[in-house]
Write an enzyme that holds these catalytic residues in place. Structure first.
Site, PDB file in Angstrom:
ATOM      1  N   ASP A  31     -38.832   1.973 -58.301  1.00  0.00           N
ATOM      2  CA  ASP A  31     -37.411   1.735 -58.521  1.00  0.00           C
ATOM      3  C   ASP A  31     -36.652   2.086 -57.240  1.00  0.00           C
ATOM      4  O   ASP A  31     -36.888   3.122 -56.631  1.00  0.00           O
ATOM      5  CB  ASP A  31     -36.898   2.580 -59.699  1.00  0.00           C
ATOM      6  CG  ASP A  31     -35.559   2.082 -60.201  1.00  0.00           C
ATOM      7  OD1 ASP A  31     -35.508   1.569 -61.336  1.00  0.00           O
ATOM      8  OD2 ASP A  31     -34.560   2.187 -59.449  1.00  0.00           O
ATOM      9  N   ILE A  32     -35.737   1.200 -56.853  1.00  0.00           N
ATOM     10  CA  ILE A  32     -34.994   1.375 -55.592  1.00  0.00           C
ATOM     11  C   ILE A  32     -34.030   2.556 -55.677  1.00  0.00           C
ATOM     12  O   ILE A  32     -33.647   3.119 -54.651  1.00  0.00           O
ATOM     13  CB  ILE A  32     -34.243   0.054 -55.266  1.00  0.00           C
ATOM     14  CG1 ILE A  32     -33.938  -0.065 -53.784  1.00  0.00           C
ATOM     15  CG2 ILE A  32     -32.972  -0.089 -56.097  1.00  0.00           C
ATOM     16  CD1 ILE A  32     -33.439  -1.460 -53.387  1.00  0.00           C
ATOM     17  N   ASN A  88     -34.745  -0.171 -71.457  1.00  0.00           N
ATOM     18  CA  ASN A  88     -33.317  -0.318 -71.729  1.00  0.00           C
ATOM     19  C   ASN A  88     -33.124  -1.713 -72.317  1.00  0.00           C
ATOM     20  O   ASN A  88     -33.691  -2.686 -71.808  1.00  0.00           O
ATOM     21  CB  ASN A  88     -32.508  -0.175 -70.434  1.00  0.00           C
ATOM     22  CG  ASN A  88     -32.569   1.236 -69.876  1.00  0.00           C
ATOM     23  OD1 ASN A  88     -32.646   2.197 -70.629  1.00  0.00           O
ATOM     24  ND2 ASN A  88     -32.559   1.362 -68.567  1.00  0.00           N
ATOM     25  N   VAL A  97     -30.917  -5.350 -65.328  1.00  0.00           N
ATOM     26  CA  VAL A  97     -31.697  -6.510 -64.876  1.00  0.00           C
ATOM     27  C   VAL A  97     -32.313  -7.139 -66.123  1.00  0.00           C
ATOM     28  O   VAL A  97     -33.126  -6.501 -66.813  1.00  0.00           O
ATOM     29  CB  VAL A  97     -32.792  -6.104 -63.868  1.00  0.00           C
ATOM     30  CG1 VAL A  97     -33.619  -7.318 -63.474  1.00  0.00           C
ATOM     31  CG2 VAL A  97     -32.173  -5.453 -62.629  1.00  0.00           C
ATOM     32  N   HIS A 101     -38.763  -5.130 -68.451  1.00  0.00           N
ATOM     33  CA  HIS A 101     -39.484  -4.175 -67.598  1.00  0.00           C
ATOM     34  C   HIS A 101     -39.546  -2.827 -68.301  1.00  0.00           C
ATOM     35  O   HIS A 101     -38.636  -2.458 -69.038  1.00  0.00           O
ATOM     36  CB  HIS A 101     -38.825  -4.038 -66.227  1.00  0.00           C
ATOM     37  CG  HIS A 101     -37.371  -3.696 -66.277  1.00  0.00           C
ATOM     38  ND1 HIS A 101     -36.390  -4.633 -66.510  1.00  0.00           N
ATOM     39  CD2 HIS A 101     -36.730  -2.514 -66.137  1.00  0.00           C
ATOM     40  CE1 HIS A 101     -35.207  -4.046 -66.505  1.00  0.00           C
ATOM     41  NE2 HIS A 101     -35.388  -2.762 -66.303  1.00  0.00           N
ATOM     42  N   HIS A 103     -39.784   1.210 -67.657  1.00  0.00           N
ATOM     43  CA  HIS A 103     -39.620   2.288 -66.684  1.00  0.00           C
ATOM     44  C   HIS A 103     -40.689   3.355 -66.938  1.00  0.00           C
ATOM     45  O   HIS A 103     -40.894   3.752 -68.094  1.00  0.00           O
ATOM     46  CB  HIS A 103     -38.259   2.972 -66.849  1.00  0.00           C
ATOM     47  CG  HIS A 103     -37.073   2.120 -66.519  1.00  0.00           C
ATOM     48  ND1 HIS A 103     -36.347   2.251 -65.357  1.00  0.00           N
ATOM     49  CD2 HIS A 103     -36.473   1.115 -67.215  1.00  0.00           C
ATOM     50  CE1 HIS A 103     -35.349   1.374 -65.356  1.00  0.00           C
ATOM     51  NE2 HIS A 103     -35.400   0.672 -66.473  1.00  0.00           N
TER      52      HIS A 103
HETATM   53  P1  AMP Z   1     -32.476  -1.529 -66.123  1.00  0.00           P
HETATM   54  O1  AMP Z   1     -31.193  -0.750 -65.986  1.00  0.00           O
HETATM   55  O2  AMP Z   1     -33.369  -1.048 -67.214  1.00  0.00           O
HETATM   56  O3  AMP Z   1     -32.218  -3.016 -66.154  1.00  0.00           O
HETATM   57  O4  AMP Z   1     -33.288  -1.212 -64.800  1.00  0.00           O
HETATM   58  C1  AMP Z   1     -33.169  -1.932 -63.634  1.00  0.00           C
HETATM   59  C2  AMP Z   1     -33.679  -1.044 -62.546  1.00  0.00           C
HETATM   60  O5  AMP Z   1     -33.951  -1.854 -61.415  1.00  0.00           O
HETATM   61  C3  AMP Z   1     -32.681   0.023 -62.093  1.00  0.00           C
HETATM   62  O6  AMP Z   1     -33.246   1.315 -62.321  1.00  0.00           O
HETATM   63  C4  AMP Z   1     -32.486  -0.262 -60.598  1.00  0.00           C
HETATM   64  O7  AMP Z   1     -32.411   0.904 -59.823  1.00  0.00           O
HETATM   65  C5  AMP Z   1     -33.717  -1.083 -60.261  1.00  0.00           C
HETATM   66  N1  AMP Z   1     -33.594  -2.030 -59.167  1.00  0.00           N
HETATM   67  C6  AMP Z   1     -32.556  -2.862 -58.901  1.00  0.00           C
HETATM   68  N2  AMP Z   1     -32.829  -3.611 -57.814  1.00  0.00           N
HETATM   69  C7  AMP Z   1     -34.058  -3.245 -57.384  1.00  0.00           C
HETATM   70  C8  AMP Z   1     -34.894  -3.648 -56.296  1.00  0.00           C
HETATM   71  N3  AMP Z   1     -34.524  -4.601 -55.429  1.00  0.00           N
HETATM   72  N4  AMP Z   1     -36.100  -3.060 -56.164  1.00  0.00           N
HETATM   73  C9  AMP Z   1     -36.481  -2.095 -57.011  1.00  0.00           C
HETATM   74  N5  AMP Z   1     -35.755  -1.673 -58.061  1.00  0.00           N
HETATM   75  C10 AMP Z   1     -34.552  -2.239 -58.246  1.00  0.00           C
END
Ligand code: AMP
Ligand code: ZN
Length: 110
Positions: A31-32, A88, A97, A101, A103
């Site tokens: 995760d970024i 989520n 997103v 996915h 976590h």
């Molecule tokens: P969610 O809130 O469950 O949709 O999680 C989306 C996750 O994607 C968040 O924890 C972000 O920090 C992560 N995220 C967004 N963009 C990127 C990226 N380019 N590379 C890795 N993780 C990302």
């Protein structure tokens, strides 16, 4: 593939990301914006919006995510110390997103 989906772009290597694991079905990357010392995202290559959009035919895909989570937790050295697995679901559930996915969060000292 869904256009304008960030994780589809990552899966298809249109956006740079380092995969910790990949096979024909899943990719795993960090995760970024980590919420834990170890914070991985386990992502099916196939575009499914959220848990709400699962169909019976996706059951093995989702089941496989949990086996992959256990494998990744072991690789990251957090299997014994413990970790959390989190989906989520939609905006109110914190989903940002809209590509399914899981976590994997762990690595705390406690
Ligand atoms: P969610 O809130 O469950 O949709 O999680 C989306 C996750 O994607 C968040 O924890 C972000 O920090 C992560 N995220 C967004 N963009 C990127 C990226 N380019 N590379 C890795 N993780 C990302
Ligand atoms: Zn997608």
């Amino acid at each position: 593939m869904s256009e304008d989906c960030l994780f589809c772009k990552i899966v298809n290597k249109e956006i740079e990301s380092q995969f910790l694991y990949e096979d024909d079905t899943y990719v795993v990357f960090k995760d970024i914006n980590p919420s834990a010392p170890v914070h991985l995202l386990l992502v099916p290559r196939r575009h499914i919006r959220s848990i709400n959009d699962l169909e019976p035919a996706h059951e093995s895909l989702v089941g496989g995510l949990f086996s992959l989570a256990a494998k990744m937790a072991k690789e990251q050295g957090v299997d014994k110390s413990g970790y959390k697995l989190l989906f989520n679901v939609e905006k109110g559930g914190g989903q940002m997103v809209f590509h399914l996915h899981l976590h994997l969060l762990g690595g705390w000292q406690r």
